[in-house]
Structures are given as C-alpha cells and as structure tokens.
Design a protein around this motif. Sequence first.
Motif, short mmCIF file in Angstrom:
data_model
loop_
_atom_site.label_atom_id
_atom_site.label_comp_id
_atom_site.label_asym_id
_atom_site.label_seq_id
_atom_site.Cartn_x
_atom_site.Cartn_y
_atom_site.Cartn_z
N PRO A 77 67.29 57.94 38.66
CA PRO A 77 67.86 58.75 39.75
C PRO A 77 66.97 59.95 40.06
CG PRO A 77 69.03 59.15 37.69
CD PRO A 77 68.05 58.06 37.42
N ARG A 78 67.11 60.47 41.26
CA ARG A 78 66.30 61.63 41.67
C ARG A 78 66.96 62.92 41.19
NH1 ARG A 78 66.49 60.32 47.74
NH2 ARG A 78 68.27 59.17 46.94
N MET A 79 66.17 63.69 40.45
CA MET A 79 66.69 64.95 39.91
C MET A 79 66.92 65.94 41.04
SD MET A 79 64.61 65.68 36.37
CE MET A 79 63.05 64.96 36.82
N GLY A 80 68.05 66.60 40.98
CA GLY A 80 68.37 67.60 41.99
C GLY A 80 68.99 67.01 43.24
N VAL A 81 68.86 65.70 43.42
CA VAL A 81 69.43 65.04 44.60
C VAL A 81 70.63 64.20 44.18
CG1 VAL A 81 68.97 63.47 46.50
CG2 VAL A 81 67.14 64.95 45.63
N GLU A 82 70.37 63.27 43.24
CA GLU A 82 71.47 62.44 42.75
C GLU A 82 72.07 62.98 41.45
OE1 GLU A 82 70.44 57.93 43.47
OE2 GLU A 82 68.63 59.10 43.09
N GLU A 123 60.15 72.35 32.63
CA GLU A 123 59.10 71.34 32.72
C GLU A 123 59.13 70.75 34.14
OE1 GLU A 123 57.17 70.65 29.94
OE2 GLU A 123 55.97 69.42 31.27
N PRO A 124 58.39 71.40 35.08
CA PRO A 124 58.48 70.97 36.48
C PRO A 124 58.07 69.51 36.69
CG PRO A 124 57.39 73.10 36.30
CD PRO A 124 57.55 72.59 34.90
N GLN A 125 57.25 68.97 35.78
CA GLN A 125 56.80 67.58 35.92
C GLN A 125 57.64 66.62 35.09
OE1 GLN A 125 54.35 67.05 38.12
NE2 GLN A 125 54.31 69.26 38.42
N TYR A 126 58.82 67.04 34.68
CA TYR A 126 59.62 66.22 33.75
C TYR A 126 59.85 64.81 34.28
CZ TYR A 126 63.15 65.07 30.28
OH TYR A 126 63.85 64.47 29.26
N ASN A 154 61.44 81.43 37.80
CA ASN A 154 61.99 81.56 39.15
C ASN A 154 62.79 80.32 39.52
OD1 ASN A 154 59.98 79.81 39.27
ND2 ASN A 154 58.78 80.83 40.87
N ALA A 155 63.42 79.75 38.50
CA ALA A 155 64.22 78.56 38.76
C ALA A 155 65.26 78.86 39.82
CB ALA A 155 64.92 78.14 37.48
N ALA A 181 72.28 76.22 28.27
CA ALA A 181 71.36 75.22 28.82
C ALA A 181 70.52 75.84 29.92
CB ALA A 181 72.15 74.03 29.36
N MET A 182 69.56 75.07 30.37
CA MET A 182 68.74 75.48 31.52
C MET A 182 68.41 74.24 32.33
SD MET A 182 66.05 78.23 29.98
CE MET A 182 65.19 78.41 31.53
N PRO A 183 68.17 74.42 33.63
CA PRO A 183 67.72 73.25 34.40
C PRO A 183 66.40 72.74 33.80
CG PRO A 183 68.33 75.06 35.86
CD PRO A 183 68.32 75.61 34.47
#
Lengths: 88, 151
Positions: free
Chosen positions: B91-96, B68-71, A76-77, B61-63
């Motif tokens: 850097p902050r993933m998804g933000v920066e 791995e939500p805890q990457y 569910n990304a 590719a994939m996010p």
Amino acid sequence: MLMMSRREGEVILIGEQIEIVIAHIGRSRVKVGIRAPREMPVLAHEVKLVKDENLAAAKISAGAEITSILKKINSNASSFCVTGRKEN
Amino acid sequence: MPLAQTINFGTISYHPDAAICFPKGLPAFEERRNFVVLQFQDSAPLTFIQSLETPDLCFVAMPVLAIEPQYRLEVSREDLEELGLASDRQPRMGVEVLCLTIVSLGESGPTANLLAPVVVNIRNRKAVQAVAGESGYSHQHALFAQEVVAC
C-alpha cells in the motif's frame, strides 16, 4: 549448534513431541512445518524481538522521558490528520 | 467527541476517526485491540498510540517517513488481508496507510522499531504491527545516531 542437512520432505524430531518438516525449499527461503504441543510457543525470531521491544516501549511515560526525546527531535515531519485535545 | 481516561494525559477527547483497531492486538499485547492515535501541537511529530482499554498503556511513536524518508514498506500478504487491502502489492504510505514506528528508550538513547511498523488502513482504521522479517531494518534504529558527544 547441531547442524543437519535435510532434503525437501524430510523430517527432524526433537524429543518425543516436536516434529519439524522441511516442507519446501525455494531459491532463497525454506518453508518449514512445525508440529509441537499447543502450550509450546513457536515464534519467528523477529516476532520475539518485537515483543520484547513493545514491552520496553510500553514503559516510557509521558513525563520527562518524552520531553527529552522532543528536545532532540529536529524534524520537519508534517503532521497528519488525527489530533487529540487534553480536557481540563 | 468521545472521551478516554489516560494516565499520561488525563482525560482526553478525541475524534472518532482517530480510533484504530488491531484485530490481533500487538506482539506482547495481543488482548489490547482498541487504541486512539494522538498528536499534540506541543509534541509533534511525536505521536501517541493510547489504549482505550488500559489507561496506562500508551506507545510513543513517530511517522516512519519522518525518520526514514526512503522507507520501504514490507507488509505480508496475511497482514494486508487483515487490513482489508489488496494483497498483491504494497500500500502507499500516507495515501492508503498511516505508518508509525514505536519508539523506546535504550541505554544509549531513543530508538525506533523500523522492523515492525504500525500500519493503519486509513479507510477502515484497522491496524497491524507488521513484522518485516526480511526487510533488513532494525528493531532498535537509533534516532540520533549522528549526535556527537562533546568532550
């Protein structure tokens, strides 16, 4: 494999043209200086792994292989900002 | 909107903000600098890193966080400087930064390269493939390790 003990600042020679200097020994890592002919690639092992992996990844085509990956993905990304559009 | 020729998708149009530049290329593709990041509704969360110079070069590719939500990101000081980011912290993933992992097909199914995520500075669209030598992540992380084969 030949094993050698070296102190900081000491040097190992491989053949006539390659020189390895133990530049600094830290707590969990060593800094190594390498002098080698320009045409001889010097790589960290993990960079070689990534090169090989990229070459393999570039062979995937957007056909059946991607479809089969998609079918398996149950994620569910959340999608993010950028999108493309196929032109007809 | 600019157009690009691709082997996989035909001619595509893309938002200029989706174009990214790898100033040093990617390992094994050092001369390929300009790519576009594409996601299509029917294949999300798969993400395509399509070369703008070579129509048949496209990475699937994939996010990273989808896998791995805890990457834990580990970008070297040198790569952070290349991206134009502060080099004294991650850097902050998804933000920066946008973090993508390149997928390939091994003999036992698809794998993701978590050892070397593609990291894109969202602000300037500069990208590196950051080889995280000490992270402990695999370059062939099985995507469906939990899958059970029926017998």
